[in-house]
Design an enzyme around this catalytic site. Structure first.
Site, mmCIF file in Angstrom:
data_model
loop_
_atom_site.group_PDB
_atom_site.id
_atom_site.type_symbol
_atom_site.label_atom_id
_atom_site.label_comp_id
_atom_site.label_asym_id
_atom_site.label_seq_id
_atom_site.Cartn_x
_atom_site.Cartn_y
_atom_site.Cartn_z
ATOM 1 N N ASP A 80 0.763 -1.246 0.202
ATOM 2 C CA ASP A 80 -0.143 -0.060 -0.064
ATOM 3 C C ASP A 80 1.025 1.306 0.020
ATOM 4 O OD1 ASP A 80 0.883 -0.572 2.659
ATOM 5 O OD2 ASP A 80 -0.436 0.929 3.586
ATOM 6 N N GLU A 173 0.087 -1.335 5.634
ATOM 7 C CA GLU A 173 1.236 -0.824 6.644
ATOM 8 C C GLU A 173 1.185 0.660 6.819
ATOM 9 O OE1 GLU A 173 5.088 0.632 7.850
ATOM 10 O OE2 GLU A 173 3.919 1.291 5.906
#
Length: 404
Positions: A80, A173
């Site tokens: 991400d 994350e």
């Protein structure tokens, strides 16, 4: 073009921006799309036992002959990108940097100025991957993914001795939940490294202790023309709460090991208001003191305005991984040797944030963090150094070879 850069330029085309407000996991569908792409590419390379679920992607490279007794090493990166800036419609290009300012977008007059980013000076002579200034780049952490995938490709097709290698790519994350669904036991590594850092040679084994703080203020709204002695303005209560925090314990005044309270968002009206903070400190005792301070402020305001007017939601999110890693320094020494083998003198700085490794270390998987060659993450001026990314591939190849 070097394969690591070709992969990186391809990977950043996928919009994988995470979303803290989402109740889904992964928080955005783009992460599922990119996870499937990575899983298929891993299979095509010949990586074994590839599996993907909820945007967690795992795979393995078996040990070469004679290295079966080596500890299994994990390599981890997150797929991400930060919601602080757009991760959609990224337009990367490569510039050769010889100093001065970089014009990212002539039409919109977007310029990365060396005066604003003096660290640019160290990149003179480098080819840099930059954006058009309207989005982030995604080097955090698609640079790490590209480096791991390129190293895996070479390990599978060159005669490089190594023990078992476990690979994982994780979602979300950037919003602090990357380790939530991580299968430590199934991953199978004795220890691991997140490849999720910045300047070449930096090995992080210290992170913040971190907490998420949401404060809700319950006021009483009434027409301002007849408000005397009756109105309780929730917005003003929030401002009063914030004024009672130490002015100098703010990110804009802190560095190195100094902790902070960071106001990330605020909303509301006279009736109800909310403030969202993150609380950080490297030292566990000071971290607990910071949390105790906000509790006491809330208690005080509730005595002033009435019980229940200030509602506190304080949740620990991760702890300083040094608590685990300081007893496993051989993991750090292995990384230091790998950098030195590539002509890079390693050093260590405390992360003023956290990585998946912060939580994974406390979940039984010791996991320091390695550099990627990216810089200026989470913003429109993010860039990545081509030679540093190429060097990081070599570092990973040395990292997994048997130690003498």
């Amino acid at each position: 073009m070097n394969p690591v850069i070709e992969r990186f330029l391809r990977y950043v085309q996928y919009d994988t921006t995470s979303c803290e407000e989402s109740t889904e996991r992964p928080s955005t569908p783009g992460q599922l799309v990119f996870a499937d792409v990575l899983a298929e590419e891993m299979k095509a390379l010949g990586i074994s036992n590839v599996r993907s679920k909820n945007a967690y992607v795992y795979g393995e490279i078996p040990a070469t002959s004679g290295c079966e007794d080596q500890p299994a090493i994990g390599l981890i990166a997150h797929l991400d990108t930060a919601p602080a800036a757009s991760g959609a419609n990224i337009h990367p290009h490569i510039v050769h940097y010889e100093g001065g300012d970089i014009v990212l977008n002539e039409q919109q007059n977007i310029v990365m100025r060396e005066a604003d980013f003096p660290a640019l000076a160290k990149y003179r002579g480098h080819d840099l991957v930059v954006t058009d200034g309207t989005t982030l780049l995604g080097a955090d952490d698609k640079a790490g993914i590209a480096e791991i995938m390129t190293a895996a490709d070479r390990l599978l097709h060159e005669e490089i001795p190594h023990g078992k290698i476990c690979i994982a790519f994780t979602p979300d994350e950037e919003i602090g939940s990357g380790a939530d669904g991580f299968d430590v036991a199934g991953f199978g590594a004795a220890y691991a490294y997140t490849v999720d850092g910045g300047d070449l040679g930096d090995i992080n084994y210290e992170s913040f202790n971190a907490a998420d703080l949401k404060v809700k203020f319950h006021g009483r709204s009434i027409h301002p023309g007849s408000a005397k002695g009756k109105m309780m303005n929730a917005l003003l209560m929030g401002m009063e709460f914030h004024r009672m925090l130490p002015v100098n314990e703010n990110p804009m005044y802190t560095e190195k090991y100094e902790g902070f309270y960071h106001l990330e968002g605020m909303s509301g009206n006279e009736e109800t208001a909310q403030m969202h903070y993150i609380v950080r400190d490297h030292d566990r005792a000071r971290f607990e003191q910071k949390k105790d301070r906000v509790r006491k402020i809330a208690e005080y305001l509730n005595t002033v305005y009435g019980e229940g007017r200030v509602e506190l939601h304080l949740t620990d999110t991760y702890y300083n991984m040094r608590e685990v890693l300081e007893d496993k320094m051989e993991v750090l020494h292995r990384a230091q040797d790998a950098f030195r083998a590539c002509g890079v003198e390693p050093y260590s700085t405390p992360i003023r944030g956290g990585t998946d490794g912060s939580r994974l270390s406390f979940m039984g998987l010791p996991c320091p963090n390695l550099s990627t060659g990216g810089a200026n993450g989470h913003g429109h001026f993010e860039f990545a150094s081509v030679p540093e990314m190429e060097t990081m591939v070599e570092v990973l190849l040395h990292l997994v070879q048997p130690m003498e």
